[in-house]
Write a protein that holds these residues in place. Structure first.
Motif, PDB file in Angstrom:
ATOM      1  N   ARG A  28       0.579  -1.503   0.037  1.00 50.88           N
ATOM      2  CA  ARG A  28      -0.090   0.024   0.150  1.00 50.88           C
ATOM      3  C   ARG A  28       0.895   1.369  -0.468  1.00 50.88           C
ATOM      4  NH1 ARG A  28      -3.679   0.066   4.794  1.00 50.88           N
ATOM      5  NH2 ARG A  28      -2.417  -0.735   6.313  1.00 50.88           N
ATOM      6  N   GLN A  29       0.708   2.504  -0.778  1.00 53.39           N
ATOM      7  CA  GLN A  29       1.417   3.755  -0.941  1.00 53.39           C
ATOM      8  C   GLN A  29       0.692   4.813  -0.643  1.00 53.39           C
ATOM      9  OE1 GLN A  29       4.099   3.284  -4.146  1.00 53.39           O
ATOM     10  NE2 GLN A  29       3.526   5.199  -4.236  1.00 53.39           N
ATOM     11  N   VAL A  30       0.815   5.733   0.146  1.00 52.61           N
ATOM     12  CA  VAL A  30       0.067   7.231  -0.098  1.00 52.61           C
ATOM     13  C   VAL A  30       1.169   7.640  -0.732  1.00 52.61           C
ATOM     14  CG1 VAL A  30      -0.636   8.634   1.850  1.00 52.61           C
ATOM     15  CG2 VAL A  30      -1.253   6.758   1.886  1.00 52.61           C
ATOM     16  N   GLU A  38      -1.489  17.831   0.076  1.00 53.58           N
ATOM     17  CA  GLU A  38      -2.889  17.183  -0.439  1.00 53.58           C
ATOM     18  C   GLU A  38      -2.549  15.741  -0.534  1.00 53.58           C
ATOM     19  OE1 GLU A  38      -4.904  17.859  -4.466  1.00 53.58           O
ATOM     20  OE2 GLU A  38      -3.585  19.395  -3.846  1.00 53.58           O
ATOM     21  N   PRO A  39      -3.281  14.695  -0.135  1.00 52.70           N
ATOM     22  CA  PRO A  39      -2.808  13.397  -0.696  1.00 52.70           C
ATOM     23  C   PRO A  39      -3.714  13.367  -2.606  1.00 52.70           C
ATOM     24  CG  PRO A  39      -4.962  13.747   0.936  1.00 52.70           C
ATOM     25  CD  PRO A  39      -4.851  15.220   0.174  1.00 52.70           C
ATOM     26  N   VAL A  40      -2.463  12.785  -2.863  1.00 52.70           N
ATOM     27  CA  VAL A  40      -2.740  12.684  -4.645  1.00 52.70           C
ATOM     28  C   VAL A  40      -2.339  11.283  -4.773  1.00 52.70           C
ATOM     29  CG1 VAL A  40      -1.387  14.675  -5.493  1.00 52.70           C
ATOM     30  CG2 VAL A  40      -0.185  12.630  -4.468  1.00 52.70           C
ATOM     31  N   ALA A  41      -2.758  10.027  -3.905  1.00 56.50           N
ATOM     32  CA  ALA A  41      -2.440   9.164  -4.197  1.00 56.50           C
ATOM     33  C   ALA A  41      -3.100   7.450  -2.478  1.00 56.50           C
ATOM     34  CB  ALA A  41      -1.511   8.257  -4.972  1.00 56.50           C
ATOM     35  N   ALA A  42      -3.544   6.497  -2.965  1.00 57.80           N
ATOM     36  CA  ALA A  42      -3.556   5.957  -1.954  1.00 57.80           C
ATOM     37  C   ALA A  42      -4.264   4.500  -2.522  1.00 57.80           C
ATOM     38  CB  ALA A  42      -4.828   6.395  -1.044  1.00 57.80           C
ATOM     39  N   ALA A  43      -3.050   4.067  -3.250  1.00 58.99           N
ATOM     40  CA  ALA A  43      -3.334   2.812  -4.140  1.00 58.99           C
ATOM     41  C   ALA A  43      -2.817   1.491  -3.039  1.00 58.99           C
ATOM     42  CB  ALA A  43      -2.300   2.789  -4.904  1.00 58.99           C
ATOM     43  N   SER A  44      -3.057   0.640  -3.070  1.00 58.06           N
ATOM     44  CA  SER A  44      -3.376  -0.833  -3.159  1.00 58.06           C
ATOM     45  C   SER A  44      -2.920  -2.086  -4.237  1.00 58.06           C
ATOM     46  CB  SER A  44      -4.297  -0.837  -1.880  1.00 58.06           C
ATOM     47  OG  SER A  44      -4.902  -3.158  -1.865  1.00 58.06           O
ATOM     48  N   LEU A  45      -2.084  -2.354  -3.973  1.00 60.09           N
ATOM     49  CA  LEU A  45      -1.359  -3.544  -4.780  1.00 60.09           C
ATOM     50  C   LEU A  45      -2.271  -4.559  -5.084  1.00 60.09           C
ATOM     51  CD1 LEU A  45       1.273  -5.087  -6.644  1.00 60.09           C
ATOM     52  CD2 LEU A  45       1.713  -5.922  -5.057  1.00 60.09           C
ATOM     53  N   ALA A  46      -3.116  -5.221  -4.021  1.00 58.65           N
ATOM     54  CA  ALA A  46      -3.840  -5.669  -4.150  1.00 58.65           C
ATOM     55  C   ALA A  46      -5.405  -5.370  -5.025  1.00 58.65           C
ATOM     56  CB  ALA A  46      -4.277  -6.622  -2.800  1.00 58.65           C
TER      57      ALA A  46
END
Length: 111
Positions: A28-30, A38-46
Motif C-alpha cells: 500500500r502506498q500514500v 494534499e493526498p494525491v494517491a492511496a493505492a493498494s497493490l492487491a
C-alpha cells in the motif's frame, strides 16, 4: 514481516507513506504533495491487481494511483522514517477518503 515507513522526495515536494511486505514489495502506498500535504494517491497493490485482472487498471489508477513497481531494496536516495501501523492507517484512511471524494466530484462534473 510487514513494516511501514515514510520518505520525503524534495524534487516533487511529496511525502510517500509505504506499507512493505517481507520481500520488500510495496503493498500500500500514500502520496501527500505540497505544503498542505494534499493526498494525491492511496493505492493498494492487491486492489490494483484485481482491477488489472478485470481489465480496469486505468479506472483504478484514476482514483487511487498506483504502487511503485520495484522492491524497496532497489531504491536510492531515500531516507525512511519508521511508522507504526496505527500511524500508517491514519494517513491511509484520510488519503483514501480524499481520493474517493475527488473522484465523486469529477464524476459529478462530468470530467
Amino acid at each position: 514481516m510487514t513494516h511501514w515507513f515514510r520518505s520525503y522526495w524534495d524534487e516533487e515536494d511529496t511525502w510517500f507513506h509505504f506499507e512493505v511486505d517481507a520481500d520488500g514489495w510495496v503493498t500500500r502506498q500514500v502520496e501527500l504533495r505540497g505544503p498542505l500535504a494534499e493526498p494525491v494517491a492511496a493505492a493498494s497493490l492487491a486492489e490494483w491487481e484485481t482491477a488489472h485482472a478485470a481489465g480496469t487498471p486505468d479506472d483504478y489508477e484514476s482514483v487511487f494511483g498506483a504502487t511503485t513497481c520495484v522492491p524497496v531494496q532497489e531504491w536510492e536516495g531515500h531516507e525512511p522514517h519508521a511508522l507504526t501501523l496505527e500511524e500508517f492507517e491514519t494517513v491511509w484512511r484520510a488519503a483514501r477518503a480524499a481520493c474517493r471524494g475527488r473522484a465523486r466530484r469529477r464524476s459529478a462534473s462530468g470530467t
